[in-house]
Design a protein around this motif. Structure first.
Motif, PDB file in Angstrom:
ATOM      1  N   THR A  68      -1.991  -5.502  -9.398  1.00 12.38           N
ATOM      2  CA  THR A  68      -3.094  -6.372  -8.978  1.00 12.38           C
ATOM      3  C   THR A  68      -3.701  -5.830  -7.694  1.00 12.38           C
ATOM      4  O   THR A  68      -3.162  -6.022  -6.598  1.00 12.38           O
ATOM      5  N   ALA A  69      -4.814  -5.144  -7.841  1.00  9.69           N
ATOM      6  CA  ALA A  69      -5.458  -4.543  -6.667  1.00  9.69           C
ATOM      7  C   ALA A  69      -6.151  -5.616  -5.833  1.00  9.69           C
ATOM      8  O   ALA A  69      -6.698  -6.598  -6.356  1.00  9.69           O
ATOM      9  N   ASN A  81     -11.306  -7.689  -5.467  1.00 14.77           N
ATOM     10  CA  ASN A  81     -10.857  -8.413  -6.653  1.00 14.77           C
ATOM     11  C   ASN A  81     -11.309  -9.869  -6.543  1.00 14.77           C
ATOM     12  O   ASN A  81     -10.752 -10.652  -5.781  1.00 14.77           O
ATOM     13  N   GLY A  89       0.842  -1.184   0.000  1.00 15.03           N
ATOM     14  CA  GLY A  89       0.000   0.000   0.000  1.00 15.03           C
ATOM     15  C   GLY A  89       0.877   1.232   0.000  1.00 15.03           C
ATOM     16  O   GLY A  89       1.759   1.368   0.855  1.00 15.03           O
ATOM     17  N   THR A 141      -5.480   1.931  -0.436  1.00 13.79           N
ATOM     18  CA  THR A 141      -5.737   0.768  -1.288  1.00 13.79           C
ATOM     19  C   THR A 141      -4.559  -0.186  -1.197  1.00 13.79           C
ATOM     20  O   THR A 141      -3.401   0.246  -1.124  1.00 13.79           O
ATOM     21  N   TRP A 142      -4.874  -1.491  -1.225  1.00 15.01           N
ATOM     22  CA  TRP A 142      -3.816  -2.498  -1.117  1.00 15.01           C
ATOM     23  C   TRP A 142      -3.731  -3.334  -2.383  1.00 15.01           C
ATOM     24  O   TRP A 142      -4.732  -3.559  -3.069  1.00 15.01           O
ATOM     25  N   TYR A 143      -2.498  -3.781  -2.671  1.00 19.53           N
ATOM     26  CA  TYR A 143      -2.200  -4.527  -3.887  1.00 19.53           C
ATOM     27  C   TYR A 143      -1.446  -5.812  -3.543  1.00 19.53           C
ATOM     28  O   TYR A 143      -0.780  -5.902  -2.512  1.00 19.53           O
ATOM     29  N   HIS A 171       1.928  -2.540  -8.006  1.00 18.33           N
ATOM     30  CA  HIS A 171       0.544  -2.063  -7.880  1.00 18.33           C
ATOM     31  C   HIS A 171      -0.293  -2.363  -9.131  1.00 18.33           C
ATOM     32  O   HIS A 171      -1.134  -1.564  -9.533  1.00 18.33           O
TER      33      HIS A 171
END
Length: 295
Positions: free
Chosen positions: A164-165, A186, A124, A155-157, A162
């Motif tokens: 693929t969320a 996702n 993030g 937002t985290w991936y 960054h």
């Protein structure tokens, strides 16, 4: 012929003495109740004294210290990292005042800091943390991580680039507590479980911790309801203190025993080469705060 009972000399006086004794001496039940009340009073006084000592340590505001109340031992155990000078420790002891004999002070190498780092695992912003536990509320799925992680990323991936969320940070608390909730948006990402309960940890419990930097390590719970004043990072209460090692980037990762979810990695000192002291946010507090369950 009617037989008359023999009169024992002094019988009247003896009966009077026995009657007086029966009226004035406490019954065994009353004596036991009095002893129990006295013990409870002493216990309450001891608990209040230890609470006052703990509050005095908090008010001393010495960064790099952590402490918990050992009620069984009648003491407050203070752990100081390498940044705490002898003068600062002296100030802390002075702040406690006449109850200073109730303090037990121990030293550990390194610095107590939230274990946040730039790197790998769940990403993030500029930071990397570790996923704690997957949780659910009905058909919706989320994961828990550390609050100091949630504070720095909206937002985290799943990857450092960054691309693929995973989803957004819905809620985050730090300092005070240290937990955050991230939603899975996702649908292509798996979110497996494997945990059946989230009980309280206990002192002496053999535990395991997993993190994205240092992998999986084991150790023991050494204290409960610990307060830690991170160097430059705020104060967090109610933590599980352990001798399990951890490193930057392990923040938010899970502490567990078998299929029992116990905590989220908050911070600590040392590393997994020399060892260290690590603190964990009890996971059941996060589950209650967010009304979610492990699975």
């Amino acid at each position: 012929m009617r037989r008359t009972a023999a009169r024992i000399p002094g019988t009247t006086a003896l009966l009077a003495l026995l009657t007086a004794t029966a009226l004035t001496a406490p019954s065994p039940g009353a004596a036991a109740a009095t002893a129990t009340a006295t013990a409870l009073t002493r216990t309450a006084a001891g608990t209040e004294r230890l609470a006052a000592v703990s509050e005095a340590v908090l008010n001393a505001e010495v960064d790099g210290t952590a402490w918990y109340v050992d009620r069984a031992g009648g003491r407050v155990v203070v752990t100081a990292d390498s940044t705490v000078s002898p003068a600062a420790l002296a100030e802390l002891v002075h702040a406690v005042g006449p109850d200073a004999p109730a303090l037990t002070v121990q030293r550990v190498p390194g610095r107590f800091t939230p274990l946040l780092a730039a790197g790998d695992a769940v990403y993030g912003g500029r930071y990397r943390c570790s996923l704690g536990f997957n949780v659910a509320d009905g058909g919706a799925h989320y994961f828990l991580t550390a609050g100091h992680c949630g504070n720095v990323a909206a937002t985290w991936y799943a990857d450092g680039a960054h691309r693929t969320a995973i989803g957004p940070t819905l809620a985050s608390t730090f300092p005070g507590h240290d937990y955050a909730l991230v939603r899975y948006d996702n649908e292509a990402l798996d979110h497996p479980g494997g945990f059946t309960s989230a009980p309280d940890a206990y002192v002496g419990e053999a535990v395991t911790r997993t993190g994205s930097t240092s992998g999986t390590h084991t150790g023991t719970v050494t204290g409960l309801d610990a307060t830690v004043r991170y160097t430059g990072g705020g104060t967090v209460r109610g933590l599980i203190q352990t001798d399990v090692c951890a490193e930057p980037g392990d923040s938010g990762g899970p502490l567990y025993e078998g299929d029992k979810a116990l905590g989220l990695t908050s911070g600590g000192s040392g590393d997994c080469t020399t060892g260290g002291t690590t603190f964990f946010q009890p996971v059941n507090a996060a589950l209650t705060a967010y009304d979610v369950s492990v699975y």
